[in-house]
Design a protein around this motif. Structure first.
Motif, PDB file in Angstrom:
ATOM      1  N   ASN A 112       0.848  -1.186   0.000  1.00 48.06           N
ATOM      2  CA  ASN A 112       0.000   0.000   0.000  1.00 48.06           C
ATOM      3  C   ASN A 112       0.889   1.245   0.000  1.00 48.06           C
ATOM      4  OD1 ASN A 112      -2.653  -1.282   0.267  1.00 48.06           O
ATOM      5  ND2 ASN A 112      -1.875  -1.952   2.258  1.00 48.06           N
ATOM      6  N   PRO A 113       0.852   2.052  -1.063  1.00 60.77           N
ATOM      7  CA  PRO A 113       1.734   3.219  -1.120  1.00 60.77           C
ATOM      8  C   PRO A 113       1.305   4.294  -0.121  1.00 60.77           C
ATOM      9  CG  PRO A 113       0.897   2.614  -3.302  1.00 60.77           C
ATOM     10  CD  PRO A 113       0.083   1.884  -2.293  1.00 60.77           C
ATOM     11  N   LYS A 226      -4.002  -1.325 -17.241  1.00 59.68           N
ATOM     12  CA  LYS A 226      -3.857  -2.417 -16.270  1.00 59.68           C
ATOM     13  C   LYS A 226      -2.580  -2.195 -15.481  1.00 59.68           C
ATOM     14  CE  LYS A 226      -4.865  -6.844 -16.651  1.00 59.68           C
ATOM     15  NZ  LYS A 226      -5.440  -7.137 -15.305  1.00 59.68           N
ATOM     16  N   ARG A 227      -2.669  -2.350 -14.150  1.00 59.48           N
ATOM     17  CA  ARG A 227      -1.500  -2.275 -13.269  1.00 59.48           C
ATOM     18  C   ARG A 227      -1.430  -3.576 -12.487  1.00 59.48           C
ATOM     19  NH1 ARG A 227      -4.186   2.779 -10.316  1.00 59.48           N
ATOM     20  NH2 ARG A 227      -4.706   4.041 -12.145  1.00 59.48           N
ATOM     21  N   LYS A 228      -0.273  -4.208 -12.525  1.00 59.97           N
ATOM     22  CA  LYS A 228      -0.131  -5.488 -11.842  1.00 59.97           C
ATOM     23  C   LYS A 228       1.270  -5.613 -11.263  1.00 59.97           C
ATOM     24  CE  LYS A 228      -1.095 -10.416 -12.564  1.00 59.97           C
ATOM     25  NZ  LYS A 228      -1.488 -11.454 -13.558  1.00 59.97           N
ATOM     26  N   SER A 229       1.362  -6.174 -10.066  1.00 61.62           N
ATOM     27  CA  SER A 229       2.656  -6.387  -9.421  1.00 61.62           C
ATOM     28  C   SER A 229       2.525  -7.514  -8.412  1.00 61.62           C
ATOM     29  CB  SER A 229       3.120  -5.106  -8.724  1.00 61.62           C
ATOM     30  OG  SER A 229       4.276  -5.350  -7.939  1.00 61.62           O
ATOM     31  N   HIS A 245       2.242 -12.258   0.524  1.00 61.08           N
ATOM     32  CA  HIS A 245       1.086 -12.119  -0.367  1.00 61.08           C
ATOM     33  C   HIS A 245       0.673 -10.650  -0.357  1.00 61.08           C
ATOM     34  CE1 HIS A 245      -2.664 -13.408  -2.333  1.00 61.08           C
ATOM     35  NE2 HIS A 245      -3.309 -12.632  -1.482  1.00 61.08           N
ATOM     36  N   ASP A 246       1.253  -9.867  -1.283  1.00 60.06           N
ATOM     37  CA  ASP A 246       1.041  -8.412  -1.187  1.00 60.06           C
ATOM     38  C   ASP A 246       1.067  -7.727  -2.545  1.00 60.06           C
ATOM     39  OD1 ASP A 246       3.758  -8.780  -1.648  1.00 60.06           O
ATOM     40  OD2 ASP A 246       4.327  -7.002  -0.525  1.00 60.06           O
ATOM     41  N   GLY A 247       0.593  -8.394  -3.568  1.00 60.56           N
ATOM     42  CA  GLY A 247       0.568  -7.793  -4.892  1.00 60.56           C
ATOM     43  C   GLY A 247      -0.729  -7.048  -5.161  1.00 60.56           C
ATOM     44  N   HIS A 248      -0.915  -6.655  -6.409  1.00 63.38           N
ATOM     45  CA  HIS A 248      -2.173  -6.034  -6.811  1.00 63.38           C
ATOM     46  C   HIS A 248      -2.388  -6.266  -8.298  1.00 63.38           C
ATOM     47  CE1 HIS A 248       0.843  -2.760  -7.421  1.00 63.38           C
ATOM     48  NE2 HIS A 248       0.179  -2.587  -8.547  1.00 63.38           N
ATOM     49  N   ASP A 249      -3.652  -6.205  -8.695  1.00 65.50           N
ATOM     50  CA  ASP A 249      -4.047  -6.387 -10.091  1.00 65.50           C
ATOM     51  C   ASP A 249      -5.263  -5.493 -10.314  1.00 65.50           C
ATOM     52  OD1 ASP A 249      -4.703  -7.157 -12.630  1.00 65.50           O
ATOM     53  OD2 ASP A 249      -4.754  -9.300 -12.229  1.00 65.50           O
ATOM     54  N   ILE A 250      -5.062  -4.379 -11.049  1.00 65.85           N
ATOM     55  CA  ILE A 250      -6.081  -3.335 -11.139  1.00 65.85           C
ATOM     56  C   ILE A 250      -6.346  -2.998 -12.598  1.00 65.85           C
ATOM     57  CG2 ILE A 250      -6.578  -0.907 -10.589  1.00 65.85           C
ATOM     58  CD1 ILE A 250      -4.878  -1.330  -8.044  1.00 65.85           C
ATOM     59  N   ASN A 251      -7.614  -2.789 -12.921  1.00 68.52           N
ATOM     60  CA  ASN A 251      -8.045  -2.359 -14.245  1.00 68.52           C
ATOM     61  C   ASN A 251      -8.704  -0.993 -14.133  1.00 68.52           C
ATOM     62  OD1 ASN A 251      -7.548  -5.005 -15.709  1.00 68.52           O
ATOM     63  ND2 ASN A 251      -9.005  -5.679 -14.151  1.00 68.52           N
ATOM     64  N   ASN A 252      -8.318  -0.087 -15.019  1.00 64.61           N
ATOM     65  CA  ASN A 252      -8.791   1.290 -14.939  1.00 64.61           C
ATOM     66  C   ASN A 252      -9.258   1.754 -16.320  1.00 64.61           C
ATOM     67  OD1 ASN A 252      -9.169   4.009 -14.163  1.00 64.61           O
ATOM     68  ND2 ASN A 252      -7.069   4.514 -14.747  1.00 64.61           N
ATOM     69  N   GLU A 280      -3.760  -8.667   0.479  1.00 66.36           N
ATOM     70  CA  GLU A 280      -3.368  -8.439   1.871  1.00 66.36           C
ATOM     71  C   GLU A 280      -2.962  -9.780   2.478  1.00 66.36           C
ATOM     72  OE1 GLU A 280      -3.203  -5.616   3.528  1.00 66.36           O
ATOM     73  OE2 GLU A 280      -4.075  -4.257   2.044  1.00 66.36           O
ATOM     74  N   ASP A 281      -1.810  -9.795   3.113  1.00 69.17           N
ATOM     75  CA  ASP A 281      -1.269 -11.037   3.662  1.00 69.17           C
ATOM     76  C   ASP A 281      -1.883 -11.322   5.030  1.00 69.17           C
ATOM     77  OD1 ASP A 281       1.210 -12.998   3.206  1.00 69.17           O
ATOM     78  OD2 ASP A 281       1.078 -12.515   5.342  1.00 69.17           O
ATOM     79  N   LEU A 282      -2.285 -12.564   5.251  1.00 66.80           N
ATOM     80  CA  LEU A 282      -2.960 -12.900   6.507  1.00 66.80           C
ATOM     81  C   LEU A 282      -2.033 -12.759   7.704  1.00 66.80           C
ATOM     82  CD1 LEU A 282      -2.320 -16.040   7.791  1.00 66.80           C
ATOM     83  CD2 LEU A 282      -3.265 -16.654   5.574  1.00 66.80           C
ATOM     84  N   GLU A 283      -0.711 -12.937   7.506  1.00 66.49           N
ATOM     85  CA  GLU A 283       0.221 -12.813   8.623  1.00 66.49           C
ATOM     86  C   GLU A 283       0.371 -11.365   9.073  1.00 66.49           C
ATOM     87  OE1 GLU A 283       1.545 -15.233  10.254  1.00 66.49           O
ATOM     88  OE2 GLU A 283       0.870 -16.853   8.942  1.00 66.49           O
TER      89      GLU A 283
END
Length: 716
Positions: A112-113, A226-229, A245-252, A280-283
């Motif tokens: 999260n920036p 599309k933004r993905k990481s 587990h902290d990536g993202h996959d966004i469509n705009n 978001e990582d469960l840990e």
């Protein structure tokens, strides 16, 4: 009783030394040769004339809502052009803010920036106003900025204007530390078809496509991004490296259009839809014994309509209205021992047998936020000496969350604003403005003023003296929380809890909890002395801007909000002092740019001495310094080469944020080829992390300190 803590520059503060240093810097920067251009003692015509003001002087569009040159604007504004963002190979929007003196950029939680000017925040960016083409873009109920979900593509950005310093006089409550306005390119300038993609390290993928057309009466653009990481490489848990587990996959999707009614009237229509997932990582982000990842599913949309009109070249106005909806769905499964559940059962609920397996159920932090806003602005240019902008606005913020608010809620804000620019002499400009605002968050009204005097020196130089006050009110969750979890899909033998709300208030420490207590507004009083100048060299243009600031913060809201602790109050006062520098040198085919910022911050606890133990009083003060950097800066070099090649190099550094340092060097090589009917671009960008240690959080881990990105684009 006052608990005093110094941060971000722990030595003794020397305001006289700082002022002397600024005076020395100004003396060195001012064009002393200009004084010697005349043998007469007539000081004012020789040094303070506006005749021949250079056309290269940048104009600022949004600081006061008047179009003003940097010689006349009442404050310091950084302008980041879209071309600069693209030439430097910047891969996401928030990274561009590293080019702003005094801005700290990082990540928290997972990827999260976070971006904050002069800190004063833990992680949430609650004290910056962010707009896209004049439409408010920060979160509604949490007054935060979701940079991952910002509905604007880098390719569509014309420029970003960052007003450094309180700007509530123009934009109201949330422009407490400054304002950011992202201005997109006109569809008139992007007609045709464009496609772009970049791929790189850590699963980076960004694609962009747009199609548009333009004629004398209308222009439009439809774009998709599309933004993905994959996020960071791993995290530390119990001293061991484990997957993160902290990536993202966004469509705009964005639609922008301009319809010209006649030569004096036009309508802009903008709309957008954004969806995707923020992992978001469960840990790290899981709560109450999470066994699945609490990923955030994003589903946002907006509509923005603006009517521009003019009765004459010296009198023009606009009316704009916008509607936006931000909806997040965050759900996860928990497995909690029976004794823990018995300890938090609702009042009167019989305890469960503690020898019968764990409590298994689904929880959520779903949230839907809606903003409706309308604004009227009128600008009159009475003469070259006197200009006035004024207007009024109304906003309704709505929120709906069973978890955070136990239902629905609304806040209403109305405001009246104005700014007058008056130049009684060619060498002197006054600005006076303010914003009166009423909000139901506190059921009070507030006035945020600003006054400035600009002394224009020899056409291309100005010294500014600025005084302003600004206010920030608590957000909806700080002021009116009703936090609780309602289990669903509860497994035996705990079925009786299905649909029964468990209030967080019952989990808090009653000796320190301020849950539900009334909060008041925060105040800042800011003083600025700044200099802007341009030196027209024989073959180059040198621009220099220096800012000295002294800010007093009163009744700042600080403390901790989580499921175990809730102690926030207007309990901290701060004082900040520092100097910022922004300079650039441009000549044929070459652009050089450098920034530097130095900040000293001192805080003290001013709350009830009996409300918190001493260590928590100190923590409340320290939290407001968590993202305050002692010094930071950047350097960029963009070079045009033969045969369509362009190279760039950039260096970014930030020191002493949570005892960590950020140091990175970027290198980019690109080639653009222009054909008769199309053009294409290929580029390679390398990011080299000079500091092997993590930045801000120990989980922000990048194993390979060389990150590679390949770009390709084509335009018809």
């Amino acid at each position: 009783m006052y608990q005093s803590t110094k941060t971000a520059g722990m030595g003794k503060r020397h305001p006289r030394v700082a002022c002397f240093g600024l005076s020395l810097a100004l003396s060195a920067l001012l064009p002393t040769t200009a004084v010697g251009q005349t043998d007469t003692p007539d000081f004012i015509p020789g040094l303070l004339a506006l005749e021949g003001e250079q056309s290269e002087i940048p104009e600022v569009l949004t600081t006061t809502r008047l179009r003003q040159s940097k010689l006349r604007v009442p404050g310091t504004t950084t302008i980041i052009t879209g071309d600069m963002i693209r030439d430097l190979g910047i891969m996401n929007l928030v990274e561009a803010l590293r080019l702003v003196p005094g801005m700290v950029v990082g990540h928290w939680g997972s990827t999260n920036p976070v971006a904050t000017y002069h800190g004063t925040s833990q992680y949430e960016q609650r004290r910056l106003q962010v707009q896209i083409d004049g439409r408010t873009a920060y979160r509604i109920s949490l007054a935060d900025v979701d940079w991952l979900g910002m509905p604007v593509a880098l390719e569509n950005i014309e420029r970003i204007e960052v007003s450094r310093g309180p700007n509530s006089a123009a934009y109201g409550i949330n422009a407490f530390l400054g304002s950011i306005n992202i201005i997109t390119r006109s569809p008139q300038d992007t007609a045709g078809v464009e496609a772009y993609t970049s791929v790189g390290s850590r699963g980076h993928l960004r694609t962009f496509t747009s199609v548009g057309d333009a004629d004398a009466d209308k222009s439009w653009r439809l774009s998709y991004e599309k933004r993905k990481s994959n996020g960071f490489d791993n995290q530390i848990d119990g001293g061991e490296e484990i997957p993160f587990h902290d990536g993202h996959d966004i469509n705009n999707f964005n639609f922008d259009s301009v319809f010209r009614i006649d030569r004096q009237h036009s309508i802009d229509v903008r709309a957008g839809v954004l969806d995707g997932v923020n992992e978001e990582d469960l840990e790290k982000s899981g709560k109450l014994g999470a066994t699945t990842n609490p990923d955030i599913i994003m589903d946002d949309y907006y509509l923005h309509v603006r009517f521009d009109g003019a009765t004459s070249p010296d009198h023009f106005y606009h009316i704009q209205a916008s509607y936006q909806n931000q909806r997040q769905r965050q759900r996860w499964t928990v497995s909690t021992p029976a004794p823990v559940i018995n300890a938090i059962l609702p009042t009167g609920f019989p305890p469960f047998p503690e020898d019968q397996g764990p409590f298994i159920a689904d929880l959520n932090e779903d949230l839907e936020e809606t903003r409706q806003e309308i604004e009227l602005q009128d600008t009159i240019i009475f003469s070259d000496q006197f200009k006035l902008v004024s207007g009024l606005g109304y906003r309704k913020d709505s929120f709906n969350s069973q978890t955070f608010f136990n239902g629905k809620g609304n806040n209403y804000q109305s405001r009246v604003f104005a700014n007058a620019e008056y130049s009684p002499f060619r060498w002197l400009t006054f600005n006076a403005g303010g914003n009166w605002e009423q909000t139901t968050t506190t059921d009070e009204d507030y006035f945020s003023p600003r006054a400035a005097a600009n002394f224009i020196l020899n056409n291309n130089h100005a010294v500014r003296f600025v005084f302003s006050k600004a206010v920030r009110t608590p957000d909806a969750f700080e002021q009116n929380p009703d936090w609780g979890y309602t289990p669903t899909n509860v497994q035996p033998p705990f079925e009786a809890l299905d649909g029964q709300r468990i209030d967080v208030e019952s989990l808090l420490d009653p000796t320190t909890s301020t849950y539900g207590d009334r909060l008041e507004e925060e105040w800042i009083t800011s003083r600025e002395i700044s200099y802007f100048g341009q030196f027209n060299l024989e073959r180059a243009l040198l621009s220099v801007e220096v800012r000295y600031f002294n800010d007093d913060f009163r009744d700042m809201i600080s403390g901790v909000i989580n499921e175990e602790e809730w102690y926030i109050a207007n309990n901290v006062d701060l004082e900040q002092e520092g100097v910022e520098l922004e300079t650039s040198l441009e000549f044929s085919g070459t652009k050089l740019r450098a920034t530097y910022a130095y900040l000293e911050q001192e805080g003290r606890y001013t709350g009830d001495p009996n409300a918190l133990p001493l260590n928590q009083q100190e923590r409340a003060v320290d939290l407001l310094a968590r993202l305050s950097a002692r010094d930071s800066g950047s350097f960029a070099w963009i070079q045009d080469l033969p045969k369509g090649f362009t190279t760039s190099a950039a260096m970014y550094w930030t020191n002493e944020v949570r005892e960590t340092r950020f140091e990175r060097a970027d290198f980019r090589l690109a080639r653009r080829v222009d054909k008769t009917d199309y053009s294409y671009m290929l580029a390679l960008t390398i990011q080299h992390y000079l500091n092997p240690k993590h930045w801000i959080s120990p989980d922000n881990r990048i194993e390979d300190h060389n990150q590679f990105f390949v770009e390709a684009g084509i335009r018809f």
